[in-house]
Design a protein around this motif. Structure first.
Motif, PDB file in Angstrom:
ATOM      1  N   CYS A   1      15.412  51.428 -11.561  1.00 24.77           N
ATOM      2  CA  CYS A   1      16.831  51.605 -11.240  1.00 24.77           C
ATOM      3  C   CYS A   1      17.489  52.405 -12.359  1.00 24.77           C
ATOM      4  N   PRO A   2      18.262  53.443 -12.061  1.00 20.67           N
ATOM      5  CA  PRO A   2      18.868  54.257 -13.117  1.00 20.67           C
ATOM      6  C   PRO A   2      19.942  53.535 -13.918  1.00 20.67           C
ATOM      7  N   VAL A   3      20.425  52.395 -13.419  1.00 17.35           N
ATOM      8  CA  VAL A   3      21.477  51.660 -14.128  1.00 17.35           C
ATOM      9  C   VAL A   3      20.885  50.596 -15.047  1.00 17.35           C
ATOM     10  N   CYS A   4      20.072  49.699 -14.491  1.00 14.53           N
ATOM     11  CA  CYS A   4      19.535  48.597 -15.305  1.00 14.53           C
ATOM     12  C   CYS A   4      18.148  48.882 -15.867  1.00 14.53           C
ATOM     13  N   LYS A   5      17.564  50.024 -15.459  1.00  8.58           N
ATOM     14  CA  LYS A   5      16.272  50.486 -15.984  1.00  8.58           C
ATOM     15  C   LYS A   5      15.100  49.562 -15.653  1.00  8.58           C
ATOM     16  N   THR A   6      15.243  48.731 -14.638  1.00 11.21           N
ATOM     17  CA  THR A   6      14.140  47.862 -14.224  1.00 11.21           C
ATOM     18  C   THR A   6      13.698  48.224 -12.815  1.00 11.21           C
ATOM     19  N   ILE A   7      12.475  47.819 -12.485  1.00 14.11           N
ATOM     20  CA  ILE A   7      11.994  47.969 -11.111  1.00 14.11           C
ATOM     21  C   ILE A   7      12.234  46.641 -10.405  1.00 14.11           C
TER      22      ILE A   7
END
Length: 269
Positions: A222-228
């Protein structure tokens, strides 16, 4: 030459028949076809329809926008109308009043209705399900191509995204329409969602769950939270606004010190 009206068959056979009669009486040339959406890609009917000449109007059971882009897919143009948007054949015909006023009945025989129907070109038992792409909205991002499990989409030589294998689509699945950032993908038979089936003035926009589904399927962070994301989104407020993943709690200074010590020990091993 009189204007050409294409009437695509639908369940209301009486309305189609009445429309054909009204069109002929007013001087239009009329071509009747099987339901446009279900005509196979390789059917000779598409070439036959193109050979009929410039199309003034196409009537079908589809909303105008998906009908328009279905025609474009096969290199055809013409104003598109939906039978069900009007109460009767009279109301349908009145929607073409401007063309009717311009038509000339003097050079058209009263029985001028051509029927494009070949026994081996359309199987009435094989109904189709596939996406119709509105290229006026598509920005070629390729998210549908990345997301689709069934190989429906590819890029052509110009790097435009196309539904090159439409019949590989899973019947009843509109998922790629839900994740399209521009609301460009329609499934005309999906009556449960007005945006997906192409209702005029309504466009699909991905919500948090749809974006989460995209990141999970493509394994992209995710470009916001940087997690998959994984699993279903938790029912809580402190989640990522983009994908619904829970935000990781901030580390305490003590945890930072422990991490630093572990890193230092690792370098000495």
């Amino acid at each position: 030459m009189s204007k050409l009206i294409v009437l695509s068959r639908c369940k209301d056979k009486a309305r189609v028949s009445a429309m054909a009669g009204k069109c002929v009486e007013s001087g239009f040339r009329v071509v009747m076809t099987p339901p446009l959406y279900h005509i196979p890609e390789s059917s000779p009917l598409w070439d036959q329809l193109a050979a009929c000449g410039p199309i003034s109007a196409v009537w079908s059971s589809l909303h105008p926008r998906p009908a328009k882009w279905l025609l474009h897919r096969h290199g055809l143009r013409g104003a598109t109308y939906r039978y069900d948007a009007y109460d009767s054949a009279d109301a349908c015909f009145a929607a073409m009043a401007e063309m009717a006023a311009d038509a000339s009945a003097s050079n058209v025989p009263a029985d001028s209705v051509d029927v494009l129907l070949s026994a081996n070109s359309v199987d009435p038992e094989k109904l189709r399900w596939y996406p119709v792409v509105d290229k006026s909205r598509c920005d070629e991002c390729g998210q549908c191509l990345q997301f689709c499990l069934f190989g429906v989409y590819t890029r052509n030589e110009a790097q435009a995204v196309i539904a090159s294998n439409p019949d590989a689509c899973k019947t009843g699945c509109p998922a790629c329409s839900r994740i399209c950032p521009k609301g460009a993908i329609m499934f005309p038979l999906y009556s449960r969602d007005q945006a997906i089936c192409g209702t005029p003035g309504v466009f699909m926009s991905p919500d948090k769950n749809s974006r989460r589904m995209f990141y999970m399927r493509t394994r992209q962070a995710c470009p916001v939270c940087k997690t998959i994301p994984s699993g279903s989104a938790p029912n809580r407020e402190d989640t990522c606004p983009e994908c619904g993943s829970p935000f990781a709690p901030p580390k305490s200074p003590i945890q930072d010190d422990i991490d630093s010590l572990i890193d230092a020990l690792d370098t000495q091993v």
